[in-house]
Write an enzyme that holds these catalytic residues in place. Structure first.
Site, PDB file in Angstrom:
ATOM      1  N   SER A   7       0.825  -1.229   0.041  1.00 49.20           N
ATOM      2  CA  SER A   7      -0.180  -0.200   0.025  1.00 49.20           C
ATOM      3  C   SER A   7       0.865   1.363   0.129  1.00 49.20           C
ATOM      4  O   SER A   7       1.618   1.391   0.884  1.00 49.20           O
ATOM      5  CB  SER A   7      -0.909  -0.175   1.328  1.00 49.20           C
ATOM      6  OG  SER A   7      -1.594   1.202   1.459  1.00 49.20           O
ATOM      7  N   HIS A  32      -1.003  -1.044  -4.408  1.00 48.54           N
ATOM      8  CA  HIS A  32      -2.435  -0.630  -3.665  1.00 48.54           C
ATOM      9  C   HIS A  32      -2.448   0.886  -3.398  1.00 48.54           C
ATOM     10  O   HIS A  32      -1.715   1.404  -2.966  1.00 48.54           O
ATOM     11  CB  HIS A  32      -2.561  -1.323  -2.583  1.00 48.54           C
ATOM     12  CG  HIS A  32      -3.938  -1.412  -1.939  1.00 48.54           C
ATOM     13  ND1 HIS A  32      -5.144  -2.156  -2.187  1.00 48.54           N
ATOM     14  CD2 HIS A  32      -4.474  -0.416  -0.822  1.00 48.54           C
ATOM     15  CE1 HIS A  32      -5.985  -1.779  -1.603  1.00 48.54           C
ATOM     16  NE2 HIS A  32      -5.947  -0.947  -0.474  1.00 48.54           N
ATOM     17  N   ASP A  34      -4.840   3.734  -2.033  1.00 48.62           N
ATOM     18  CA  ASP A  34      -5.946   3.985  -1.004  1.00 48.62           C
ATOM     19  C   ASP A  34      -6.360   5.732  -1.301  1.00 48.62           C
ATOM     20  O   ASP A  34      -5.489   6.675  -1.003  1.00 48.62           O
ATOM     21  CB  ASP A  34      -5.216   3.856   0.258  1.00 48.62           C
ATOM     22  CG  ASP A  34      -5.262   2.311   0.570  1.00 48.62           C
ATOM     23  OD1 ASP A  34      -6.303   1.521   0.602  1.00 48.62           O
ATOM     24  OD2 ASP A  34      -4.116   1.971   1.217  1.00 48.62           O
ATOM     25  N   MET A  36      -8.821   8.258   0.067  1.00 53.16           N
ATOM     26  CA  MET A  36      -9.780   8.551   1.133  1.00 53.16           C
ATOM     27  C   MET A  36     -10.343  10.030   1.031  1.00 53.16           C
ATOM     28  O   MET A  36      -9.546  10.836   0.733  1.00 53.16           O
ATOM     29  CB  MET A  36      -9.141   8.640   2.397  1.00 53.16           C
ATOM     30  CG  MET A  36      -8.431   7.168   2.662  1.00 53.16           C
ATOM     31  SD  MET A  36      -7.388   7.043   4.137  1.00 53.16           S
ATOM     32  CE  MET A  36      -6.679   5.499   4.290  1.00 53.16           C
ATOM     33  N   HIS A  65      -8.149   1.277  -4.062  1.00 52.59           N
ATOM     34  CA  HIS A  65      -9.263   1.194  -3.211  1.00 52.59           C
ATOM     35  C   HIS A  65      -9.926   2.384  -2.866  1.00 52.59           C
ATOM     36  O   HIS A  65      -9.273   3.332  -2.393  1.00 52.59           O
ATOM     37  CB  HIS A  65      -8.405   0.646  -2.118  1.00 52.59           C
ATOM     38  CG  HIS A  65      -9.388   0.400  -0.848  1.00 52.59           C
ATOM     39  ND1 HIS A  65      -8.677   0.044   0.529  1.00 52.59           N
ATOM     40  CD2 HIS A  65     -10.700   0.200  -0.701  1.00 52.59           C
ATOM     41  CE1 HIS A  65      -9.754  -0.248   1.336  1.00 52.59           C
ATOM     42  NE2 HIS A  65     -10.937   0.051   0.807  1.00 52.59           N
ATOM     43  N   MET A  67     -12.022   4.515  -0.787  1.00 53.35           N
ATOM     44  CA  MET A  67     -13.015   4.777   0.471  1.00 53.35           C
ATOM     45  C   MET A  67     -13.513   6.186   0.476  1.00 53.35           C
ATOM     46  O   MET A  67     -13.097   7.158   1.056  1.00 53.35           O
ATOM     47  CB  MET A  67     -11.935   4.697   1.705  1.00 53.35           C
ATOM     48  CG  MET A  67     -11.428   3.222   2.073  1.00 53.35           C
ATOM     49  SD  MET A  67      -9.971   3.136   2.889  1.00 53.35           S
ATOM     50  CE  MET A  67      -8.547   3.265   1.520  1.00 53.35           C
ATOM     51  N   MET A 136     -11.935  -5.963   4.583  1.00 50.91           N
ATOM     52  CA  MET A 136     -11.167  -5.006   5.220  1.00 50.91           C
ATOM     53  C   MET A 136     -10.717  -5.608   6.975  1.00 50.91           C
ATOM     54  O   MET A 136     -11.811  -6.137   7.536  1.00 50.91           O
ATOM     55  CB  MET A 136     -11.908  -3.704   5.714  1.00 50.91           C
ATOM     56  CG  MET A 136     -11.767  -2.781   4.462  1.00 50.91           C
ATOM     57  SD  MET A 136     -10.406  -2.151   3.856  1.00 50.91           S
ATOM     58  CE  MET A 136      -9.345  -1.457   5.231  1.00 50.91           C
ATOM     59  N   ASP A 174      -6.993  -6.450   3.820  1.00 50.00           N
ATOM     60  CA  ASP A 174      -6.435  -5.103   3.695  1.00 50.00           C
ATOM     61  C   ASP A 174      -6.304  -4.647   5.336  1.00 50.00           C
ATOM     62  O   ASP A 174      -7.445  -4.265   5.702  1.00 50.00           O
ATOM     63  CB  ASP A 174      -6.896  -4.103   2.811  1.00 50.00           C
ATOM     64  CG  ASP A 174      -6.330  -2.689   2.816  1.00 50.00           C
ATOM     65  OD1 ASP A 174      -5.220  -2.656   3.305  1.00 50.00           O
ATOM     66  OD2 ASP A 174      -7.086  -2.013   1.875  1.00 50.00           O
ATOM     67  N   GLY A 176      -3.290  -4.139   8.679  1.00 48.52           N
ATOM     68  CA  GLY A 176      -2.567  -4.992   9.854  1.00 48.52           C
ATOM     69  C   GLY A 176      -2.003  -6.100   9.240  1.00 48.52           C
ATOM     70  O   GLY A 176      -1.810  -7.087  10.225  1.00 48.52           O
ATOM     71  N   GLY A 196       0.840  -2.232   4.174  1.00 49.19           N
ATOM     72  CA  GLY A 196       1.410  -0.978   4.147  1.00 49.19           C
ATOM     73  C   GLY A 196       2.431  -0.780   5.043  1.00 49.19           C
ATOM     74  O   GLY A 196       3.625  -1.027   4.727  1.00 49.19           O
TER      75      GLY A 196
HETATM   76  C1  DX5 Z   1      -6.398   1.386   5.502  1.00 44.15           C
HETATM   77  C2  DX5 Z   1      -6.333   1.026   4.038  1.00 44.15           C
HETATM   78  C3  DX5 Z   1      -5.004   0.127   3.931  1.00 44.15           C
HETATM   79  C4  DX5 Z   1      -3.902   0.622   4.474  1.00 44.15           C
HETATM   80  C5  DX5 Z   1      -3.277  -0.899   5.265  1.00 44.15           C
HETATM   81  O1  DX5 Z   1      -7.743   1.960   5.435  1.00 44.15           O
HETATM   82  O2  DX5 Z   1      -7.274   0.631   3.341  1.00 44.15           O
HETATM   83  O3  DX5 Z   1      -4.720  -0.090   2.447  1.00 44.15           O
HETATM   84  O4  DX5 Z   1      -2.903   1.415   3.838  1.00 44.15           O
HETATM   85  O5  DX5 Z   1      -2.127  -0.207   5.933  1.00 44.15           O
HETATM   86  P1  DX5 Z   1      -1.373  -1.046   7.128  1.00 44.15           P
HETATM   87  O6  DX5 Z   1      -0.869  -2.295   6.331  1.00 44.15           O
HETATM   88  O7  DX5 Z   1      -0.609  -0.308   7.460  1.00 44.15           O
HETATM   89  O8  DX5 Z   1      -2.609  -1.633   8.091  1.00 44.15           O
HETATM   90 ZN    ZN Z   2      -6.576  -0.347   1.112  1.00 49.98          ZN
END
Ligand code: DX5
Ligand code: ZN
Length: 215
Positions: A7, A32, A34, A36, A65, A67, A136, A174, A176, A196
């Site tokens: 990510s 990936h 993200d 937002m 992705h 969001m 998620m 996706d 943690g 990420g």
């Molecule tokens: C969270 C994102 C993830 C994020 C994951 O809202 O959708 O893609 O980048 O990051 P880590 O791997 O640090 O949890």
């Molecule tokens: Zn994501």
């Protein structure tokens, strides 16, 4: 074995080209991306011009992705900005079937994402139409959060649907993700791991991507 989608949210935004090139030269399968909007999720990441800039240097497909609320308004823009796959949230799409068809018409791989509290069963009527289902494993909005354990059960249920009905969608997880949970996720049926902070905060991100891929 899993496909890996690092990510870019966890990259150094002042050195995006360098970090995209690191991913290019690694064994990663996707980048990936993200997006937002500060509405669907509390945080704002970046938008279309940054996606375009990533695409300019990327040698791996962009797994975008979204969001965001009302993602239909931006599907064309993200496709133009280089998205190979576009994943929207179930929780943001009252007319999900139409949205999925729209993504297909744009020539991108359609995906649908589920928040941690949303059961996989709500997708039973759309599973045959999507290329990807993203579970998620944290509440979306931020990198670096703790993995939520009910994810394993959701993946297993989804894999059960896939086997029972012969669907072709890939399962992506996706949030943690690390070397501790990756093998367990793959055992339950995950095809693509997004990671990420575990990648970008590691001493050797290229090596970490390779290790995750062997999960
Ligand atoms: C969270 C994102 C993830 C994020 C994951 O809202 O959708 O893609 O980048 O990051 P880590 O791997 O640090 O949890
Ligand atoms: Zn994501």
């Amino acid at each position: 074995m899993a496909e890996i989608a690092p990510s870019i949210l966890a990259a150094d935004f002042a050195n995006l080209q360098r970090d995209v090139e690191m991913i290019n030269s690694s064994s990663a399968d996707y980048i990936h991306v993200d997006i937002m909007d500060g509405m669907f999720v509390p945080n704002i990441s970046f938008g279309i011009p940054v996606c375009e800039a990533i695409h300019k240097h990327a040698k791996k497909p962009l797994d975008v992705h979204l969001m965001i609320e009302q993602p239909d308004r931006y599907l064309q823009a993200f496709r133009n900005a280089g998205a190979s796959g576009i994943t929207v949230h179930y929780e943001a799409c009252p007319h999900l079937h139409r949205t999925i068809q729209h993504i297909k018409e744009l020539g991108a791989e359609p995906g649908v994402a589920l928040n941690p509290h949303t059961p996989v069963e709500v997708l039973s009527e759309i599973m045959g139409d999507v290329s990807l289902i993203l579970i998620m494993s944290v509440n979306p909005g931020f990198g670096g959060q703790k993995f939520i354990e009910n994810t394993y059960r959701k993946v297993a249920t989804l894999d059960g649907y896939r086997k029972k009905f012969g669907y072709n969608f890939k399962i992506e997880v996706d949030g943690g993700v690390n070397l501790g949970n990756a093998p367990l996720l793959v055992r339950e049926g995950v095809d693509i791991l997004v990671a990420g902070s575990f990648v970008f905060n590691s001493p050797d991100p290229t090596q970490t991507i390779a290790e995750l891929g062997r999960s």
